[in-house]
Design a protein around this motif. Structure first.
Motif, PDB file in Angstrom:
ATOM      1  N   UNK A 327       0.295 -17.494   9.005  1.00  0.00           N
ATOM      2  CA  UNK A 327       0.716 -16.196   8.471  1.00  0.00           C
ATOM      3  C   UNK A 327       0.582 -15.102   9.540  1.00  0.00           C
ATOM      4  N   UNK A 328      -0.547 -15.113  10.253  1.00  0.00           N
ATOM      5  CA  UNK A 328      -0.742 -14.093  11.285  1.00  0.00           C
ATOM      6  C   UNK A 328       0.257 -14.240  12.426  1.00  0.00           C
ATOM      7  N   UNK A 329       0.637 -15.484  12.759  1.00  0.00           N
ATOM      8  CA  UNK A 329       1.626 -15.697  13.814  1.00  0.00           C
ATOM      9  C   UNK A 329       2.981 -15.141  13.405  1.00  0.00           C
ATOM     10  N   UNK A 330       3.362 -15.336  12.143  1.00  0.00           N
ATOM     11  CA  UNK A 330       4.631 -14.799  11.651  1.00  0.00           C
ATOM     12  C   UNK A 330       4.608 -13.268  11.687  1.00  0.00           C
ATOM     13  N   UNK A 344       9.621 -23.126  12.668  1.00  0.00           N
ATOM     14  CA  UNK A 344       9.230 -24.152  11.692  1.00  0.00           C
ATOM     15  C   UNK A 344       7.887 -23.791  11.082  1.00  0.00           C
ATOM     16  N   UNK A 345       7.813 -23.839   9.766  1.00  0.00           N
ATOM     17  CA  UNK A 345       6.607 -23.404   9.064  1.00  0.00           C
ATOM     18  C   UNK A 345       6.407 -24.271   7.824  1.00  0.00           C
ATOM     19  N   UNK A 346       5.156 -24.412   7.425  1.00  0.00           N
ATOM     20  CA  UNK A 346       4.811 -25.126   6.196  1.00  0.00           C
ATOM     21  C   UNK A 346       4.550 -24.101   5.092  1.00  0.00           C
ATOM     22  N   UNK A 360      13.415 -17.651   9.121  1.00  0.00           N
ATOM     23  CA  UNK A 360      13.992 -16.564   9.916  1.00  0.00           C
ATOM     24  C   UNK A 360      13.631 -15.264   9.224  1.00  0.00           C
ATOM     25  N   UNK A 361      13.459 -14.197  10.000  1.00  0.00           N
ATOM     26  CA  UNK A 361      13.083 -12.909   9.419  1.00  0.00           C
ATOM     27  C   UNK A 361      13.732 -11.782  10.201  1.00  0.00           C
TER      28      UNK A 361
END
Length: 497
Positions: A327-330, A344-346, A360-361
């Motif tokens: 979450x912090x990386x995003x 890529x994320x879980x 994507x954001x």
């Protein structure tokens, strides 16, 4: 029961004292004024992990060399402040709480609650008595309670029912209200009345007086600047580890939800319909605070959450991603560049199932408010074959040393695109202990085998492995082995052996 017999003919009372205290559940240690440890009952020996008096040390100085004492805050206790040392100086004391462990051990083994007094004979110190109570279980239970309470993302307060004073407050409440911890702890509910402006004030206070649960109700929470904040509160009776009856108040901030609903209504004609019915799971959060403003139907279908259970909360509160680090990386990516693609994320569903997605954001502005619009593409099916293959290899693997280089290369290829020649990705700083654990993992060692090899507890090894996985981005031993193999020249050991 082990004890030292030192009573002489001119001290018959000392022999009688030994018989009286030998069977007590509290530990008793007798010390001569010159610092010699002359007697201890079985309870005192057990609280030090000893079976014989000699294991405590013949003198107070020897005891100080064999045992390390720490304050409950974790700070080492100077030897001059050891309870035995204080007794030798003629000091009496009550209710001293200390962590006790044998010298050079990794963790405290016991928590002692100590008190001491001096027996006089003819006006001179005759015998120094140290009384110990084993408080290990009580403090471990309190620590577990504190950890669970503080880790709860929901803002919360605890009020002691006997005097209606606040005894606990978590970070969530401090963030919600702006109060400082020392402005709350110890104050009375009458001084800081969280129920004074509740929708059903009389009902809430009547139930509090009886120790009954207080149902959810809206209230204006007083803030330190004199303003109020609209919240939803509820009270739950509970018993503290020290057996005190308390009421745990939990809160939900209604202001962000109200603002989110207003913003969405104003932009509904040009945005809400497309957003809501888009086939791709989408999430709208505020840039400031990362609070969820809206989600679409596809997102609810993917995560199994209900709309009202998500809107107004933060991703951290519903554990939307596999870990806080993800979450912090995003959030960092959005903060630094304003957008990202192909990450890529879980994603974690309401029931805890992890779904592999490409995220994507983009930063957008809606009615003057900066927001983050995120979209997720479920690629679980595409990853299933890869994961099944890795799981099959891991299930059969007893010792990674039999895996051929070719198989390791194929596993590495499944986890992602091949790295360019001479590159191994971002540098990761590992502690010496984490390098040792990783080296043993590459040799196929289990957690128990690693614990035995490094003289650690199994839980300590598991903590090292968890931190290691988080640092290198691995989810399994096979992925850790692949990561280590690619960086063998940096790690200083043969990870492919």
């Amino acid at each position: 029961m082990p004890a030292s017999k030192t009573a002489t003919s001119d001290q018959p009372d000392r022999e009688q004292l030994h018989r009286i205290v030998a069977g007590l559940s509290d530990g008793v240690v007798l010390i001569e004024p010159d610092g010699r440890i002359v007697w201890a009952n079985g309870a005192a020996l057990a609280m030090h992990g000893c079976t014989e008096l000699a294991e405590l040390g013949a003198t107070v100085k020897a005891y100080q060399q064999r045992f390390e004492l720490r304050l409950r805050g974790g700070q080492p206790m100077p030897v001059s402040a050891y309870p035995m040392a204080r007794l030798c100086r003629g000091e009496a004391f009550e209710d001293v709480v200390i962590d006790v462990r044998k010298a050079h051990q990794a963790e405290p083994d016991w928590v002692h609650r100590a008190r001491g007094f001096v027996l006089d004979r003819d006006g001179k110190p005759d015998c120094l008595v140290l009384i110990l109570c084993d408080a290990t279980e009580a403090f471990e239970a309190e620590e577990r309670f504190e950890s669970m309470f503080n880790a709860n993302p929901a803002p919360a307060l605890i009020v002691r029912l006997s005097d209606l004073r606040y005894v606990r407050v978590n970070e969530g409440f401090l963030d919600l209200s702006g109060w400082e911890r020392d402005q709350i702890i110890g104050r009375s509910l009458y001084d800081l009345d969280i129920l004074d402006q509740a929708a059903e004030k009389d009902k809430a206070k009547a139930r509090l007086a009886k120790g009954d649960a207080i149902p959810q109700m809206e209230a204006d929470l007083p803030l330190p600047n004199g303003d109020t904040k609209l919240v939803l509160l509820a009270g739950h009776p509970a018993e503290m580890p020290n057996n005190e009856q308390c009421m745990i108040f939990t809160f939900a901030d209604l202001d962000p939800r109200r603002r989110a609903e207003t913003a969405l209504r104003q932009s509904e004609e040009r945005f809400a319909t497309v957003f809501r019915f888009a086939p791709v799971p989408m999430l709208l959060t505020s840039l400031d605070g990362h609070r969820i403003l809206n989600v679409n139907h596809a997102f609810l279908a993917l995560t199994d959450w209900g709309h009202d259970s998500v809107v107004g909360r933060k991703p951290a509160e519903i554990e939307l991603f596999e870990s806080g680090a993800t979450r912090r990386e995003i959030e960092k990516k959005v903060s630094e560049s304003g957008s990202f693609r192909g990450y890529e994320v879980q994603v974690k569903t309401r029931t805890g199932v992890l779904v592999t997605c490409i995220a994507a954001a983009e930063t957008v502005t809606i009615n003057g408010q900066y927001c983050i619009l995120a979209a997720f593409q479920d690629i679980s099916e595409r990853k299933r074959t890869e994961l099944d293959l890795i799981a099959a290899i891991e299930g059969a693997m007893q010792d990674s040393s039999w895996l051929s280089q070719k198989i390791m290369d194929r596993m590495a290829a499944l986890r992602g695109p091949a790295a360019q020649a001479g590159t191994t990705g971002p540098s990761v700083e590992l502690t010496p202990r984490e390098r040792e654990v990783l080296a043993l993992i590459t040799r196929g060692k289990t957690d128990d085998a690693i614990a035995a090899a490094l003289s650690l507890k199994r839980n300590t090894v598991r903590n090292h492995v968890a931190r290691l996985y988080a640092k290198i981005g691995a989810h399994s031993r096979a992925e850790a082995i692949i990561w280590a193999r690619d960086r063998g020249h940096q790690l200083g050991f043969d990870a492919a052996a």
